[in-house]
Design a protein around this motif. Structure first.
Motif, mmCIF file in Angstrom:
data_model
loop_
_atom_site.group_PDB
_atom_site.id
_atom_site.type_symbol
_atom_site.label_atom_id
_atom_site.label_comp_id
_atom_site.label_asym_id
_atom_site.label_seq_id
_atom_site.Cartn_x
_atom_site.Cartn_y
_atom_site.Cartn_z
ATOM 1 N N VAL A 92 -32.454 -36.285 8.406
ATOM 2 C CA VAL A 92 -31.164 -36.251 7.902
ATOM 3 C C VAL A 92 -30.145 -36.281 8.722
ATOM 4 C CG1 VAL A 92 -29.573 -35.122 6.057
ATOM 5 C CG2 VAL A 92 -32.144 -35.685 5.463
ATOM 6 N N LEU A 94 -26.298 -34.925 8.539
ATOM 7 C CA LEU A 94 -25.181 -34.421 7.773
ATOM 8 C C LEU A 94 -24.043 -35.040 8.130
ATOM 9 C CD1 LEU A 94 -26.190 -30.442 6.939
ATOM 10 C CD2 LEU A 94 -26.523 -32.776 5.682
ATOM 11 N N ARG A 95 -23.328 -35.242 7.071
ATOM 12 C CA ARG A 95 -21.733 -35.545 7.324
ATOM 13 C C ARG A 95 -20.830 -34.906 6.732
ATOM 14 N NH1 ARG A 95 -23.845 -37.754 10.755
ATOM 15 N NH2 ARG A 95 -24.033 -39.759 11.315
ATOM 16 N N THR A 96 -21.292 -33.801 5.934
ATOM 17 C CA THR A 96 -20.578 -32.521 5.242
ATOM 18 C C THR A 96 -21.321 -31.119 6.024
ATOM 19 O OG1 THR A 96 -22.278 -32.339 3.539
ATOM 20 C CG2 THR A 96 -20.675 -33.818 3.050
ATOM 21 N N TRP A 104 -27.866 -27.428 -1.507
ATOM 22 C CA TRP A 104 -27.167 -28.201 -2.886
ATOM 23 C C TRP A 104 -25.828 -28.833 -1.967
ATOM 24 C CZ3 TRP A 104 -27.097 -23.540 -6.352
ATOM 25 C CH2 TRP A 104 -28.262 -23.227 -6.915
ATOM 26 N N ASN A 105 -25.400 -29.523 -2.404
ATOM 27 C CA ASN A 105 -23.831 -30.018 -2.082
ATOM 28 C C ASN A 105 -23.729 -30.412 -0.698
ATOM 29 O OD1 ASN A 105 -21.259 -30.572 -2.865
ATOM 30 N ND2 ASN A 105 -20.369 -28.665 -2.317
ATOM 31 N N MET A 106 -24.736 -31.306 -0.291
ATOM 32 C CA MET A 106 -24.738 -31.689 1.034
ATOM 33 C C MET A 106 -24.959 -33.427 1.052
ATOM 34 S SD MET A 106 -26.581 -28.851 3.301
ATOM 35 C CE MET A 106 -28.204 -28.669 2.196
ATOM 36 N N MET A 107 -24.021 -33.938 1.875
ATOM 37 C CA MET A 107 -24.437 -35.452 2.074
ATOM 38 C C MET A 107 -24.481 -35.926 3.213
ATOM 39 S SD MET A 107 -21.562 -36.469 -0.746
ATOM 40 C CE MET A 107 -21.992 -38.376 -0.710
ATOM 41 N N GLY A 108 -25.330 -37.012 3.421
ATOM 42 C CA GLY A 108 -25.578 -37.386 4.843
ATOM 43 C C GLY A 108 -26.478 -38.635 4.759
ATOM 44 N N LEU A 111 -30.719 -38.625 3.287
ATOM 45 C CA LEU A 111 -31.090 -37.892 2.096
ATOM 46 C C LEU A 111 -31.466 -38.834 0.991
ATOM 47 C CD1 LEU A 111 -28.419 -34.732 2.029
ATOM 48 C CD2 LEU A 111 -30.856 -34.613 2.160
ATOM 49 N N GLY A 112 -30.434 -39.784 0.719
ATOM 50 C CA GLY A 112 -30.818 -40.616 -0.176
ATOM 51 C C GLY A 112 -32.265 -41.660 -0.061
ATOM 52 N N ARG A 115 -35.022 -38.941 -0.849
ATOM 53 C CA ARG A 115 -35.146 -39.010 -2.325
ATOM 54 C C ARG A 115 -35.720 -40.104 -3.067
ATOM 55 N NH1 ARG A 115 -35.719 -34.905 -5.520
ATOM 56 N NH2 ARG A 115 -34.181 -33.843 -4.132
#
Length: 219
Positions: A92, A94-96, A104-108, A111-112, A115
């Protein structure tokens, strides 16, 4: 702890938890397994393994090898209690900001994909890997993960107990004494449970992920 852009994500999802009659006991063991890995691997946990739903968790670690080691430890911990959980280890970026309190509340990117791999119910494998930038490695690790799962599911109760004890560092002599059988009998159980093949495959996973860590400057 130093903060990086690239992390190892570890996700998990209990198998058929909704049909388990002893749901309270199931979630007690699940919570214990998650908490144990957070405690034992605290120095390498970037974002703690966090239960996001009743039967799912995710977290970020600073090492792919540590993520796989946590996956294996949780799998064997739960397996000893007759609980199945599918896992994904992946990359992953991270871009946040990193949330070092809860996962929680992380994106990049990554991750998708991880999942989606976890949610793929078509595969019977419990050990899955997500490396979108290296699809060949992902396929190889997934193949090994499927084989590890198949070996574990062939274990009888006796094979599982003896092999889990061996993996926990208990000697053959100690297992034999505990079960009041001969050392030869324990070796026979380990052979029929394909312990050597199982460990050969695990070592291949470990070596591949350790190489990724070194490439990322973590080794």
């Amino acid at each position: 702890m130093a903060k990086f852009d690239l992390y190892a994500v570890l996700m998990g999802d209990l198998v058929r938890s909704e049909s388990n009659a002893a749901i309270g006991e199931l979630h007690h063991h699940f919570n214990d397994a998650v908490d144990r890995q957070n405690d034992e691997r605290a120095p390498v946990v970037a974002s703690p393994l966090t239960i996001t739903l009743g039967d799912e968790f995710q977290g970020l670690l600073v090492s792919f090898l540590e993520a796989a080691s946590a996956m294996r430890a949780m799998r064997l911990d739960l397996l000893a209690k007759g609980i199945e959980c599918r896992f994904v280890v992946g990359a992953v970026s991270l871009r946040t900001p990193l949330n070092d309190k809860r996962a929680w509340n992380m994106m990049g990117p990554g991750l998708g994909a991880a999942r989606a791999k976890l949610n793929d119910k078509r595969s019977p494998s419990l050990y899955r890997f997500s490396f979108p930038d290296d699809p060949q490695l992902e396929r190889l690790l997934d193949a090994i993960g499927a084989s590890l799962t198949a070996i574990e599911r062939r274990w009888t109760d006796v094979q599982r107990a003896d092999i889990l004890a061996a993996l926990d560092g208990v000697t053959v002599a100690e297992i034999a004494q505990h079960r009041n059988v001969s050392v030869h009998t324990v070796y026979k159980v380990q052979r029929s449970g394909e312990l050597n093949l199982y460990m050969t495959q695990w070592h291949a996973v470990i070596e591949a992920l350790a190489a990724l860590d070194r490439k990322a400057g973590r080794g």
